[in-house]
Design a protein around this motif. Structure first.
Motif, short mmCIF file in Angstrom:
data_model
loop_
_atom_site.label_atom_id
_atom_site.label_comp_id
_atom_site.label_asym_id
_atom_site.label_seq_id
_atom_site.Cartn_x
_atom_site.Cartn_y
_atom_site.Cartn_z
N LEU A 24 -3.25 10.83 -1.18
CA LEU A 24 -3.74 10.11 -0.01
C LEU A 24 -2.54 9.59 0.79
CD1 LEU A 24 -6.62 8.26 -1.82
CD2 LEU A 24 -6.88 10.01 -0.07
N PRO A 25 -2.63 9.56 2.11
CA PRO A 25 -1.45 9.28 2.92
C PRO A 25 -0.92 7.86 2.82
CG PRO A 25 -3.41 9.42 4.30
CD PRO A 25 -3.82 9.87 2.93
N ASP A 26 -1.76 6.91 2.38
CA ASP A 26 -1.26 5.54 2.23
C ASP A 26 -0.73 5.26 0.83
OD1 ASP A 26 -3.60 5.41 0.79
OD2 ASP A 26 -4.39 3.64 1.82
N MET A 27 -0.63 6.32 0.01
CA MET A 27 0.03 6.27 -1.30
C MET A 27 -0.67 5.34 -2.29
SD MET A 27 3.81 6.25 0.39
CE MET A 27 3.14 5.43 1.86
N ALA A 30 -12.71 7.26 -8.52
CA ALA A 30 -11.37 7.06 -9.08
C ALA A 30 -10.60 8.38 -8.89
CB ALA A 30 -11.43 6.67 -10.55
N PHE A 31 -9.87 8.48 -7.79
CA PHE A 31 -9.14 9.72 -7.51
C PHE A 31 -8.01 9.42 -6.52
CE2 PHE A 31 -12.39 9.56 -4.20
CZ PHE A 31 -11.67 9.91 -3.06
N GLY A 32 -7.14 10.41 -6.34
CA GLY A 32 -6.07 10.29 -5.34
C GLY A 32 -4.83 9.58 -5.83
N HIS A 33 -4.40 9.88 -7.05
CA HIS A 33 -3.28 9.16 -7.65
C HIS A 33 -1.92 9.78 -7.31
CE1 HIS A 33 -6.65 7.52 -9.88
NE2 HIS A 33 -5.86 6.54 -10.28
N ASN A 34 -1.91 10.68 -6.33
CA ASN A 34 -0.65 11.26 -5.87
C ASN A 34 0.09 11.93 -7.03
OD1 ASN A 34 -0.51 10.38 -2.86
ND2 ASN A 34 -1.18 8.55 -3.95
N HIS A 35 1.32 11.56 -7.27
CA HIS A 35 2.11 12.20 -8.33
C HIS A 35 1.98 11.46 -9.66
CE1 HIS A 35 4.54 14.77 -5.52
NE2 HIS A 35 4.09 13.86 -4.68
N HIS A 36 1.09 10.49 -9.75
CA HIS A 36 1.09 9.59 -10.90
C HIS A 36 -0.24 9.53 -11.64
CE1 HIS A 36 5.10 8.43 -9.99
NE2 HIS A 36 4.80 7.85 -8.85
N GLY A 37 -0.93 10.64 -11.72
CA GLY A 37 -2.18 10.64 -12.47
C GLY A 37 -1.98 10.32 -13.94
N LEU A 38 -1.02 11.01 -14.58
CA LEU A 38 -0.75 10.73 -15.99
C LEU A 38 -0.30 9.29 -16.17
CD1 LEU A 38 -0.40 11.74 -18.91
CD2 LEU A 38 1.98 12.26 -18.33
N THR A 39 0.57 8.81 -15.30
CA THR A 39 1.06 7.45 -15.40
C THR A 39 -0.06 6.42 -15.30
OG1 THR A 39 3.24 8.01 -14.49
CG2 THR A 39 2.53 5.72 -14.26
N LEU A 40 -0.95 6.60 -14.34
CA LEU A 40 -1.91 5.55 -13.99
C LEU A 40 -3.31 5.74 -14.55
CD1 LEU A 40 -0.88 5.03 -10.25
CD2 LEU A 40 -0.14 3.73 -12.26
N GLY A 41 -3.55 6.84 -15.26
CA GLY A 41 -4.90 7.09 -15.77
C GLY A 41 -5.48 5.94 -16.58
N PRO A 42 -4.83 5.51 -17.67
CA PRO A 42 -5.39 4.42 -18.47
C PRO A 42 -5.51 3.10 -17.72
CG PRO A 42 -3.87 5.70 -19.79
CD PRO A 42 -3.72 6.19 -18.37
N ALA A 43 -4.52 2.76 -16.88
CA ALA A 43 -4.63 1.53 -16.10
C ALA A 43 -5.79 1.60 -15.12
CB ALA A 43 -3.31 1.27 -15.35
#
Length: 419
Positions: free
Chosen positions: A360-363, A379-392
């Protein structure tokens, strides 16, 4: 004629990548009965292919470059870290313009502060799920490295790292000799590196998602291999039909990553979701060669990471239609540079893997309720950090759905910010 069996539950979670599985686990912890749905087994789409980083140090989102020289460099379409399909460019330009606007220093700072609670909890939320799954040994506290070939680039990176001291990050600034001590198998092509020590790494991200899904199943959750885009609203909730079953739940969560548009557009929502494609391929290391942690060759635009299957070479960004045939040009461009850095032997796979990152353009991701549909959540649009932010993300959304106090302010992630 096959009899259709009707089954009921509390929540349908659509998408079995790291975000969807994490949402399902956190809802389950709160006592909800959950049906997890995907067209493929867990962890076999976007979550399968990434650098294996739980990126605790990424406190500043990846913004659009502001330097004219960098923009012109990417515009020539010869870069290994950013590439685009010429025919796709007109379609991507409105999104890129919005991304550029959102990347001004003031707006980027705001995005960083909004994302910070999720980033700060990223490693510990993974650690909790891994402990529950009995796989804590898979969390490797190695950090990762940004390596620089030129002295000028390294000195600039050292200055940039010091500007992040307000966030309390741990890092080491390594001259060439110190870098060789930590990674003896690297060739002496780098002037120095920044070793970010707070992030953790995973040797097999796809397997990790499967382990989380196995925990979900052991705790009584149901996984259904089906077309999640068949979701429909009906009296009292949401339903999904397969040839043998009719699933009905009071609530539904859309966590389909780059395919989330197939559902939110179906229900009349407009979200500027773009896809950044990426590739990876594995190599066997040469006999005796060892890579201890992921390392990014900043000036050549690729990453090498030690994985279960070998040394994973990953590329940066490709702007192209999500379903267009793979064009792994960036891998071909970067492989010779990677061989200069580390002694790679033969490729493991016959063909590279390709995946799509939902951006998403607003990161900021979308995390929260659908504005006009009761019981529908996103719950979508995690840019490059899906693995990082999935559990949070799973924790935050489950707290919202349960009406509990949330550990982070969900307001910046609301869907209605796009109108």
């Amino acid at each position: 004629m096959v009899q259709v069996i009707r089954q009921s539950g509390d929540v349908l979670v659509l998408g079995a990548g790291i975000v969807g599985v994490s949402v399902a686990l956190h809802l389950q912890k709160l006592g909800r009965s959950v049906v997890l749905v995907d067209r493929r087994p867990p962890g076999e789409e976007t979550s399968y292919g990434n650098a294996g980083l739980i990126e605790r140090a990424s406190v500043i989102p990846y913004g659009f470059p502001r330097e004219l020289s960098t923009i012109l460099h990417y515009g020539l379409n010869l870069s290994a870290d950013v590439r685009y399909h010429w025919r796709f460019l007109p379609k991507a330009l409105p999104w890129l313009a919005r991304f550029w606007w959102e990347s001004s220093p003031k707006r980027l700072r705001r995005a960083a502060l909004d994302m910070l609670p999720l980033i700060e909890h990223s490693v510990e939320e993974h650690a909790r799920l891994m402990a529950d799954a009995g796989i804590s040994e898979q969390l490797r506290p190695t950090g990762w490295m940004e390596a620089y070939r030129s002295t000028a680039a390294f000195e600039k990176a050292c200055s940039a790292a010091r500007q992040l001291d307000e966030f309390g990050l741990r890092y080491d600034l390594l001259a060439a000799s110190a870098l060789r001590e930590r990674e003896p198998s690297l060739a002496g092509v780098f002037a120095g590196a920044v070793h970010w020590r707070d992030p953790a790494t995973i040797a097999d991200p796809g397997r990790l998602v499967k382990e989380y899904a196995a925990l979900f199943a052991r705790n009584g959750g149901s996984f259904v291999e089906a077309d999640a885009t068949a979701l429909r609203q009906e009296e009292g909730g949401w339903s999904l039909e397969t040839p043998e079953h009719h699933y009905h739940c009071r609530e539904a969560v859309v966590a389909l990553g780059p395919w989330s548009d197939r559902l939110y557009t179906k229900f009349g929502y407009r979200v500027p979701l773009a896809v950044k494609r990426g590739y990876h391929v594995h190599f066997n290391p040469a006999p005796g060669a060892v890579l201890n942690r992921p390392i990014v060759d900043i000036e050549r635009g690729y990453l090498l990471a030690p994985m279960t299957r070998g040394i994973r070479l990953t590329t940066g960004i490709e702007f192209a239609a999500r379903d267009h045939a793979p064009t792994p040009v960036q891998l071909d461009r970067t492989e010779p540079h990677a061989r200069e850095v580390f002694p790679l032997a033969q490729r493991v796979e016959a063909a590279p893997w390709m995946g799509s990152r939902p951006c998403l353009p607003d990161m900021r991701p979308v995390i929260g309720p659908a504005p006009r549909h009761k019981g529908l959540w996103f719950a979508f649009g995690h840019n490059h950090h899906g693995l990082t932010l999935g559990p949070a993300t799973g924790r935050l959304l489950s707290e919202m759905m349960a009406g509990l106090p949330t550990f982070a302010d969900p307001t910046p992630f609301a869907m209605n910010r796009f109108g």
